[in-house]
Design an enzyme around this catalytic site. Structure first.
Site, PDB file in Angstrom:
ATOM      1  N   HIS A 132       0.841  -1.190   0.000  1.00  0.00           N
ATOM      2  CA  HIS A 132       0.000   0.000   0.000  1.00  0.00           C
ATOM      3  C   HIS A 132       0.878   1.243   0.000  1.00  0.00           C
ATOM      4  CE1 HIS A 132      -3.838  -2.083   1.692  1.00  0.00           C
ATOM      5  NE2 HIS A 132      -3.405  -2.633   0.573  1.00  0.00           N
TER       6      HIS A 132
ATOM      7  N   CYS B  51      -2.158  -0.965   7.432  1.00  0.00           N
ATOM      8  CA  CYS B  51      -1.439   0.313   7.406  1.00  0.00           C
ATOM      9  C   CYS B  51      -1.667   1.097   8.695  1.00  0.00           C
ATOM     10  CB  CYS B  51      -1.864   1.132   6.200  1.00  0.00           C
ATOM     11  SG  CYS B  51      -1.355   0.401   4.632  1.00  0.00           S
TER      12      CYS B  51
ATOM     13  N   GLU C  97       0.815   3.829   1.890  1.00  0.00           N
ATOM     14  CA  GLU C  97       1.272   4.178   3.238  1.00  0.00           C
ATOM     15  C   GLU C  97       2.480   3.333   3.638  1.00  0.00           C
ATOM     16  OE1 GLU C  97      -3.342   4.078   3.411  1.00  0.00           O
ATOM     17  OE2 GLU C  97      -1.742   3.111   2.278  1.00  0.00           O
TER      18      GLU C  97
END
Length: 147
Positions: A68, A99, A70
């Protein structure tokens, strides 16, 4: 938020393009977008397992080649020895639970996002951790703050 949208354009995910920035004291510390790890084939090239299996958004994160946005921002900061403790995350999408746990332990104090994400546990943990959240509306204006 405009910079997060620009970063998201680098995404190699077939389902959703996400961009993230970690900012502290008005300085961008790290950026990230969702996609496969360095040196590994991108979903653009090999297809999407989650799509083939009809996995719903917000479920079965382990069935994905990619990281992801993040996660990539956190990893970029770590790779370059940049502390993100006390930083703000700007992200095109509200973080998922995976995350969220990373952001909590990294010391992120605030999350600013443009779109929601179907992950109630992530929302509950963000609130429990005392992380401030702000959502931007379609025009790019901050709508409000929650804590």
């Amino acid at each position: 938020m405009e910079i997060t949208r620009l970063v998201a354009r680098r995404s190699t995910c077939l389902r959703r393009s996400v961009g993230a920035l970690l900012v502290k004291d008005k300085n961008i510390l790290a950026t990230g977008y969702n996609g496969a790890p360095t040196g590994v084939a991108h979903c653009l090239d090999v297809g999407c397992l989650r799509e083939r299996m009809a996995v719903q958004s917000g479920e079965r994160h382990e069935l994905c080649r990619g990281l992801h946005a993040e996660q990539n921002a956190i990893l970029q900061a770590a790779k370059h020895g940049t502390s993100i403790n006390g930083a703000t995350l700007y992200c095109t999408t509200m973080p998922c639970i995976i995350c969220t746990k990373m952001l909590i332990n990294a010391g992120i104090l605030r999350i600013v996002y443009a779109q929601g994400y179907p992950d109630r546990l992530a929302e509950e943990m963000i609130e429990e951790a005392g992380i401030e959240t702000s959502k931007f509306d379609e025009s790019g204006q901050e709508k409000g703050s929650c804590r």
